[in-house]
Design a protein around this motif. Structure first.
Motif, PDB file in Angstrom:
ATOM      1  N   VAL A  10       0.861  -1.179   0.000  1.00 40.57           N
ATOM      2  CA  VAL A  10       0.000   0.000   0.000  1.00 40.57           C
ATOM      3  C   VAL A  10       0.902   1.236   0.000  1.00 40.57           C
ATOM      4  CG1 VAL A  10      -1.820   1.252   1.216  1.00 40.57           C
ATOM      5  CG2 VAL A  10      -1.735  -1.254   1.323  1.00 40.57           C
ATOM      6  N   ARG A  11       0.692   2.111  -0.953  1.00 38.29           N
ATOM      7  CA  ARG A  11       1.523   3.309  -1.100  1.00 38.29           C
ATOM      8  C   ARG A  11       0.873   4.464  -0.346  1.00 38.29           C
ATOM      9  NH1 ARG A  11       1.504   5.283  -5.623  1.00 38.29           N
ATOM     10  NH2 ARG A  11       3.674   5.925  -5.937  1.00 38.29           N
ATOM     11  N   VAL A  12       1.631   5.062   0.575  1.00 40.37           N
ATOM     12  CA  VAL A  12       1.075   6.049   1.499  1.00 40.37           C
ATOM     13  C   VAL A  12       1.855   7.360   1.450  1.00 40.37           C
ATOM     14  CG1 VAL A  12       0.649   6.552   3.946  1.00 40.37           C
ATOM     15  CG2 VAL A  12       0.222   4.261   3.051  1.00 40.37           C
ATOM     16  N   VAL A  13       1.117   8.472   1.497  1.00 41.17           N
ATOM     17  CA  VAL A  13       1.703   9.792   1.730  1.00 41.17           C
ATOM     18  C   VAL A  13       1.270  10.246   3.120  1.00 41.17           C
ATOM     19  CG1 VAL A  13       1.486  12.253   1.163  1.00 41.17           C
ATOM     20  CG2 VAL A  13       1.978  10.610  -0.633  1.00 41.17           C
ATOM     21  N   ILE A  14       2.207  10.714   3.926  1.00 40.27           N
ATOM     22  CA  ILE A  14       1.924  11.171   5.284  1.00 40.27           C
ATOM     23  C   ILE A  14       1.914  12.701   5.305  1.00 40.27           C
ATOM     24  CG2 ILE A  14       2.704  11.192   7.678  1.00 40.27           C
ATOM     25  CD1 ILE A  14       4.097   8.521   7.145  1.00 40.27           C
ATOM     26  N   VAL A  15       0.856  13.271   5.910  1.00 41.77           N
ATOM     27  CA  VAL A  15       0.748  14.723   6.024  1.00 41.77           C
ATOM     28  C   VAL A  15       0.537  15.095   7.489  1.00 41.77           C
ATOM     29  CG1 VAL A  15      -0.489  16.796   5.286  1.00 41.77           C
ATOM     30  CG2 VAL A  15      -0.318  14.834   3.731  1.00 41.77           C
ATOM     31  N   ASP A  16       1.388  15.956   8.000  1.00 42.17           N
ATOM     32  CA  ASP A  16       1.260  16.459   9.369  1.00 42.17           C
ATOM     33  C   ASP A  16       1.993  17.790   9.413  1.00 42.17           C
ATOM     34  OD1 ASP A  16       0.530  14.935  12.269  1.00 42.17           O
ATOM     35  OD2 ASP A  16       1.828  16.691  12.434  1.00 42.17           O
ATOM     36  N   HIS A  18       3.917  18.646  11.850  1.00 45.08           N
ATOM     37  CA  HIS A  18       5.113  18.473  12.673  1.00 45.08           C
ATOM     38  C   HIS A  18       5.991  17.380  12.053  1.00 45.08           C
ATOM     39  CE1 HIS A  18       2.280  20.268  15.630  1.00 45.08           C
ATOM     40  NE2 HIS A  18       3.364  20.956  15.961  1.00 45.08           N
ATOM     41  N   GLU A  19       7.196  17.760  11.701  1.00 46.50           N
ATOM     42  CA  GLU A  19       8.103  16.803  11.054  1.00 46.50           C
ATOM     43  C   GLU A  19       8.394  15.613  11.958  1.00 46.50           C
ATOM     44  OE1 GLU A  19      12.360  16.737   8.630  1.00 46.50           O
ATOM     45  OE2 GLU A  19      11.688  18.554   9.665  1.00 46.50           O
ATOM     46  N   VAL A  20       8.457  15.856  13.277  1.00 46.75           N
ATOM     47  CA  VAL A  20       8.765  14.761  14.201  1.00 46.75           C
ATOM     48  C   VAL A  20       7.665  13.697  14.168  1.00 46.75           C
ATOM     49  CG1 VAL A  20       7.659  15.889  16.200  1.00 46.75           C
ATOM     50  CG2 VAL A  20       9.489  14.220  16.560  1.00 46.75           C
ATOM     51  N   VAL A  21       6.411  14.114  13.958  1.00 46.96           N
ATOM     52  CA  VAL A  21       5.309  13.154  13.858  1.00 46.96           C
ATOM     53  C   VAL A  21       5.445  12.333  12.586  1.00 46.96           C
ATOM     54  CG1 VAL A  21       2.809  12.887  13.646  1.00 46.96           C
ATOM     55  CG2 VAL A  21       3.753  14.578  15.230  1.00 46.96           C
ATOM     56  N   ILE A  22       5.773  13.011  11.493  1.00 47.60           N
ATOM     57  CA  ILE A  22       5.965  12.311  10.218  1.00 47.60           C
ATOM     58  C   ILE A  22       7.076  11.278  10.338  1.00 47.60           C
ATOM     59  CG2 ILE A  22       6.692  12.575   7.815  1.00 47.60           C
ATOM     60  CD1 ILE A  22       5.352  15.323   7.824  1.00 47.60           C
ATOM     61  N   ILE A  43       4.694  18.579   5.030  1.00 48.27           N
ATOM     62  CA  ILE A  43       4.497  19.295   6.284  1.00 48.27           C
ATOM     63  C   ILE A  43       3.426  20.349   6.044  1.00 48.27           C
ATOM     64  CG2 ILE A  43       5.570  20.744   8.035  1.00 48.27           C
ATOM     65  CD1 ILE A  43       8.219  19.413   7.430  1.00 48.27           C
ATOM     66  N   GLY A  44       2.254  20.097   6.568  1.00 50.77           N
ATOM     67  CA  GLY A  44       1.148  21.028   6.413  1.00 50.77           C
ATOM     68  C   GLY A  44       0.323  20.790   5.165  1.00 50.77           C
ATOM     69  N   CYS A  62      -3.240  11.496   7.212  1.00 51.34           N
ATOM     70  CA  CYS A  62      -2.984  12.854   7.696  1.00 51.34           C
ATOM     71  C   CYS A  62      -3.637  13.128   9.033  1.00 51.34           C
ATOM     72  CB  CYS A  62      -3.443  13.886   6.667  1.00 51.34           C
ATOM     73  SG  CYS A  62      -5.213  13.955   6.400  1.00 51.34           S
ATOM     74  N   ASP A  63      -3.100  14.125   9.724  1.00 46.28           N
ATOM     75  CA  ASP A  63      -3.635  14.554  11.007  1.00 46.28           C
ATOM     76  C   ASP A  63      -4.948  15.304  10.774  1.00 46.28           C
ATOM     77  OD1 ASP A  63      -3.944  15.134  13.658  1.00 46.28           O
ATOM     78  OD2 ASP A  63      -2.148  16.373  13.844  1.00 46.28           O
ATOM     79  N   VAL A  64      -5.828  15.273  11.768  1.00 47.88           N
ATOM     80  CA  VAL A  64      -7.090  16.009  11.667  1.00 47.88           C
ATOM     81  C   VAL A  64      -6.864  17.499  11.882  1.00 47.88           C
ATOM     82  CG1 VAL A  64      -9.339  16.389  12.755  1.00 47.88           C
ATOM     83  CG2 VAL A  64      -8.543  14.070  12.343  1.00 47.88           C
ATOM     84  N   ARG A  65      -6.143  17.858  12.941  1.00 45.55           N
ATOM     85  CA  ARG A  65      -5.950  19.256  13.298  1.00 45.55           C
ATOM     86  C   ARG A  65      -4.548  19.698  12.937  1.00 45.55           C
ATOM     87  NH1 ARG A  65      -9.414  21.221  17.334  1.00 45.55           N
ATOM     88  NH2 ARG A  65      -8.269  23.176  17.096  1.00 45.55           N
ATOM     89  N   MET A  66      -4.465  20.668  12.043  1.00 40.00           N
ATOM     90  CA  MET A  66      -3.191  21.260  11.680  1.00 40.00           C
ATOM     91  C   MET A  66      -3.367  22.764  11.615  1.00 40.00           C
ATOM     92  SD  MET A  66      -1.654  18.616   8.830  1.00 40.00           S
ATOM     93  CE  MET A  66      -3.210  18.226   8.008  1.00 40.00           C
ATOM     94  N   GLN A  67      -2.260  23.496  11.619  1.00 41.16           N
ATOM     95  CA  GLN A  67      -2.350  24.943  11.527  1.00 41.16           C
ATOM     96  C   GLN A  67      -2.892  25.325  10.153  1.00 41.16           C
ATOM     97  OE1 GLN A  67       1.509  26.534  12.426  1.00 41.16           O
ATOM     98  NE2 GLN A  67       1.450  25.890  14.563  1.00 41.16           N
TER      99      GLN A  67
END
Length: 223
Positions: A10-16, A18-22, A43-44, A62-67
């Protein structure tokens, strides 16, 4: 975007935002690279669509809450541009409100950040297979919560996806307060007011203050 067909992991892109979370999520998934492979990161939300359009992942995690814009906004955009692209929201919020909002914008999953690495991989595989991934605890509470939402037992407008703060602001808009009046009464900045109003308009399916008031009155959000 054109849907990509996964012929392996499964090919995934991570969005958050905070780089540390990624990096933490990448480390969690690394031992399972034969089943799930991270093919991009952003990031973002502002940077996310360019990455997604470039690598065409199976799933956006991806995260629900981001700036700025939220993961819910990103999910809506992804789904509008390509209905085949799946989005799984990952959150610290053990809250059915976020779950229902996620499902409304077309998310294929809502999981909590305390999830184990092997369970995350399993859930991502389920989503790729066409299932919806929901944290077990939230799923167990969802039917009762859905019924209470429909009866507006939390706060006015909750069944329309409004948060408690958005409901408060909409009530003041219905009462005739201007943006400046809202900012003064709630002790918040003008930009914060505008951000809340944009979210309210989006959730009510309108484009301006007058239409929002009309919907609020027509739907009986405020008695």
């Amino acid at each position: 975007m054109t849907a990509a067909v996964s012929a392996g992991p499964v090919r995934v892109v991570i969005v958050d935002d905070h780089e540390v979370v990624i990096e933490g999520l990448k480390a969690m998934l690394a031992p399972f690279r034969n089943r799930v492979r991270v093919v991009g990161q952003a990031i973002g939300v502002d940077n996310a669509m360019a990455v997604i359009s470039s690598v065409l992942p199976d799933i956006v995690l991806c995260d629900v809450r981001m700036q700025g814009a939220s993961g819910l906004d990103l999910c809506r955009t992804v789904r509008e541009r390509d209905a085949e692209r799946k989005v799984v929201l990952l959150s610290v919020y053990d809250d059915e409100q976020y779950l229902f909002q996620a499902l409304r914008v077309g998310a294929s999953g809502y999981l909590l950040k305390g999830i184990s690495s092997d369970e995350l991989v399993r859930q991502l595989e389920h989503v790729q297979g066409g299932s919806t991934a929901i944290d077990a605890g939230l799923a167990a509470r969802a039917p009762d919560t859905a019924a209470r939402l429909e009866r507006d037992e939390y706060w006015p407008g909750v069944r329309h996806g409004l948060t408690q703060r958005e409901s408060e602001i909409l009530s003041l808009v219905v009462a005739g307060l201007s943006n400046r009046g809202l900012a003064s009464k709630l002790v918040i900045g003008d930009e914060t007011v505008k951000s809340h109003l944009r979210a309210i308009y989006r959730k009510l399916g309108v484009s301006d203050r007058t239409a929002a008031v009309a919907v609020a009155l027509r739907e009986g959000i405020f008695q």
